[in-house]
Motif scaffolding. Sequence first.
Motif, short mmCIF file in Angstrom:
data_model
loop_
_atom_site.label_atom_id
_atom_site.label_comp_id
_atom_site.label_asym_id
_atom_site.label_seq_id
_atom_site.Cartn_x
_atom_site.Cartn_y
_atom_site.Cartn_z
N ILE A 524 -22.91 35.06 36.06
CA ILE A 524 -21.88 34.32 35.02
C ILE A 524 -22.39 34.76 33.31
N ASP A 525 -21.46 35.85 33.00
CA ASP A 525 -21.82 36.46 31.81
C ASP A 525 -21.31 35.49 30.68
N ARG A 526 -22.54 34.97 30.00
CA ARG A 526 -22.12 33.94 29.03
C ARG A 526 -21.31 34.52 27.71
N ASN A 527 -20.96 35.86 27.81
CA ASN A 527 -20.26 36.17 26.70
C ASN A 527 -18.56 36.38 27.36
N ASN A 528 -18.46 36.30 28.53
CA ASN A 528 -17.15 36.45 29.11
C ASN A 528 -16.97 35.33 30.26
N ILE A 529 -17.20 33.83 29.81
CA ILE A 529 -17.20 32.96 30.97
C ILE A 529 -16.18 32.94 31.94
N LEU A 530 -14.84 32.74 31.46
CA LEU A 530 -13.69 32.70 32.32
C LEU A 530 -13.65 33.56 33.19
N ASP A 531 -13.74 34.71 32.77
CA ASP A 531 -13.51 35.94 33.70
C ASP A 531 -14.67 35.95 34.76
N SER A 532 -15.98 35.63 34.33
CA SER A 532 -17.04 35.75 35.20
C SER A 532 -16.70 34.59 36.17
N ILE A 533 -16.48 33.57 35.86
CA ILE A 533 -16.11 32.26 36.89
C ILE A 533 -14.93 32.68 38.03
N THR A 534 -13.98 33.15 37.30
CA THR A 534 -12.93 33.86 38.11
C THR A 534 -13.12 34.96 38.99
N SER A 535 -14.11 35.84 38.62
CA SER A 535 -14.47 36.82 39.67
C SER A 535 -15.45 36.41 40.53
N PHE A 536 -16.32 35.47 40.22
CA PHE A 536 -17.26 34.69 41.32
C PHE A 536 -16.47 34.02 42.48
N LYS A 537 -15.37 33.22 41.91
CA LYS A 537 -14.51 32.61 42.99
C LYS A 537 -13.94 33.47 43.87
N ASN A 538 -13.23 34.53 43.34
CA ASN A 538 -12.79 35.73 44.19
C ASN A 538 -13.66 36.31 45.23
N ASN A 539 -14.76 36.44 44.40
CA ASN A 539 -15.80 37.27 45.43
C ASN A 539 -16.48 36.45 46.46
N ILE A 540 -16.72 35.18 46.09
CA ILE A 540 -17.32 34.17 47.13
C ILE A 540 -16.36 33.85 48.37
N VAL A 541 -14.95 33.61 47.78
CA VAL A 541 -14.06 33.43 48.87
C VAL A 541 -13.78 34.59 49.66
N GLY A 542 -13.90 35.82 49.11
CA GLY A 542 -13.72 36.99 49.71
C GLY A 542 -14.68 37.11 50.89
N LEU A 543 -15.88 36.65 50.58
CA LEU A 543 -17.04 36.89 51.29
C LEU A 543 -16.96 35.81 52.63
N LEU A 544 -16.92 34.81 52.34
CA LEU A 544 -17.21 33.46 53.14
C LEU A 544 -15.78 32.95 53.52
N GLY A 545 -14.59 33.28 52.80
CA GLY A 545 -13.42 32.44 53.15
C GLY A 545 -13.67 30.94 52.56
#
Length: 719
Positions: A524-545
């Motif tokens: 979670i990049d503290r300088n780009n929080i919303l995009d980092s969180i959105t990216s994390f969501k997409n990646n974790i769901v992409g991995l585990l569903g």
Amino acid sequence: MSRHNAYLKDENLLTLFSLNNMIVPEIQREYVWGNNSDVLEKFLQELEKKASPCQECHHVHTNKNINVGFLYSYKPSYVKYESERILDEFLIDGQQRITTLFLLLLYRATIEKRIDDFLTICRADEDGLHMGFNYKVRSLTQQFLVQLIRHAKDGGCSAFDFIMDLDNSPHWFLDDYKNDPTVMSMISALKSIKKIFGDTSNFYFDYLLTNIHFWHFKTEATSQGEELYITMNSRGEQLSDNEMQKSRVLPSTELYKYGCKWEAWQTFFWRNRTKGNAQNANADKGFNNFLACIEGLEYFNEPSKKGSTIEIDVIETYIRGLMYICSLEFRNHLQSLYNGLYTGWFDSFVYCLWNEINTYEGKWDIIDPRGGNQEIRNDYKNKSIARNKSMLFWSWMTYFQKCKENEINDQILARLLHFYYIRYQCFKRSTTSIDTIVNAFINKRGRVHEIDIATKDEEEEDNINSKTFSEEEVLLSSLYFSDEAKTNKIESCIWEIQELPYFLDGKGVGGNTIFEFFQDEEIIDRNNILDSITSFKNNIVGLLGTKPTDTSHIDIKKILLFYVIDNKTFWSQQSPWYYNNYETSEWKRIVRTKQFASFFKDYLERGLKCEELLQQKRCEFFEENKTLNRNEKQWSHRKLAILYDLLNGDIWDDWHANIAFDKNDDAESKTEIFLGQDRMWKAKRYLDSKARISLSQGWQKILEEYNVKIIDFDEKIKD
């Protein structure tokens, strides 16, 4: 009473039975209280306790009336006011209580030799059709009542002995009675009555006649009566708890006003009686449970109130809060606040709320341990389930209690609901901090990261390092408000991630949801929080569903074997302990491991598919393990799992989510890679004796493809 109006009147048993023909209509359900000894005996014990007969004269001298609830009736259309001396009344609601009290009165009249008074008051000496209380439209039940009364008159004190042994029943007791559910329930009720009111030395008859009161709501033979009849019976017969509570708390000066409100509340619980995982036939369980929840909170906050009646205004505040949270108005406002953003957690919250209201079987008697002795503190700790339920209820109830109706802020309310919804799901149990946290939400609008509150109870297990808020709660709050213009978007995205099943359920895995990932600034990049969180969501769901199963995502398990942190891999050893039984299937635990976080970062940094990353990890592993000497001590179970997964094909499958090792009984066995090596098995919850993981033919060739040098048994290493 005028010809076409309804009235509400305070009446005791004397006036009810002497001035009315109280008829249980055919459409009413059977008398069932006799089959529910917990409810019935609680009701009887309360009456007996409040009687408190004099120890010298054995009479009851109390002047206090005991109101046992509301009795609803209406006149059937055949009643002619001009010609009837005592008028028929069809019971709409209250059958269980009035039947019980009629039987109790008959029993005590017999014991105290007051049967003639009973017959006169109830007019049971006139005929079997016009008694003060009867089942005249149910001929068999009515016949039993008439014969029971005659038997009581003739038999005296021993008249009711037969109820304990129906095989030796009197001659008039027909076999058909044994097939009548109401008759048999009456027999069971008489057993409870004999148990609690069987004392032959005391005198209760006059007390029961004059001190037991109902609020009698009486309507005429109009559509009002018919509609009330249909409404009450469709909602279901109310059991004693909320009716007894109702009779105690409704102020006599505003009886009609609050009586109408109470009916609206009962209807509200009736309409929601099947929500959650419930199949309740009526409103009783939900309404009674929520009233108990209210009492629990009030007594927790003010222990001196315990045993006293909760004021109607207090009950109204909490029920109004529940009704508002479940209203379309609040739901629409929530969706407006988070316009176009995720609010699906709220549906889950409401489901959990009603599931607890409609199904919870426990008690709410939590005592504040602060300042208490060790016994009180131990009692508090032992109430872990009730304390966890308090997260879901007492938090918002406290908020509504602190704020007047026009001071409710839907944004703060939504944040508070979600905060405690997560605590509930993670099995947090800090009841002692609820008041402090609600104040913090009110004063800081949910900015808990701006508050450093030391707990007032260091023994509270949820208050890590004596702090009221957990590290995760403080961290997420700081992220929510890191960019004021994007606060709702950040909140919504984080809440959507937390709702993923493997994050939401924090019970038994540390009590956090996503802390292991969100504290890592590489994720979670503290300088780009919303995009980092959105990216994390997409990646974790992409991995585990969204809903991984025990046996799913075998490819990820294979990769996780390569990650060792603090000399540990991702699995967790579980019972039985006489062999090595490794759980590799509980995703809520796995995603919270350091090994998974390390894998996740690798996955993102390398930009590879899982099968590509697995192949790369295998190459790296065999680069470090270039020689396999079969004469040496066997490798660790983790390294053996890596070997056998490669050589055997799969150590997991659609039926086996775990793996196990047991000691080889033959220390000289050469059937495995190493001499006398532990045997490996596929496992479900336990080792599956039919699923041995064995070496495949040609396994040496597979290792040779990775340039691994194999030194066979008894073969020496050449220089």
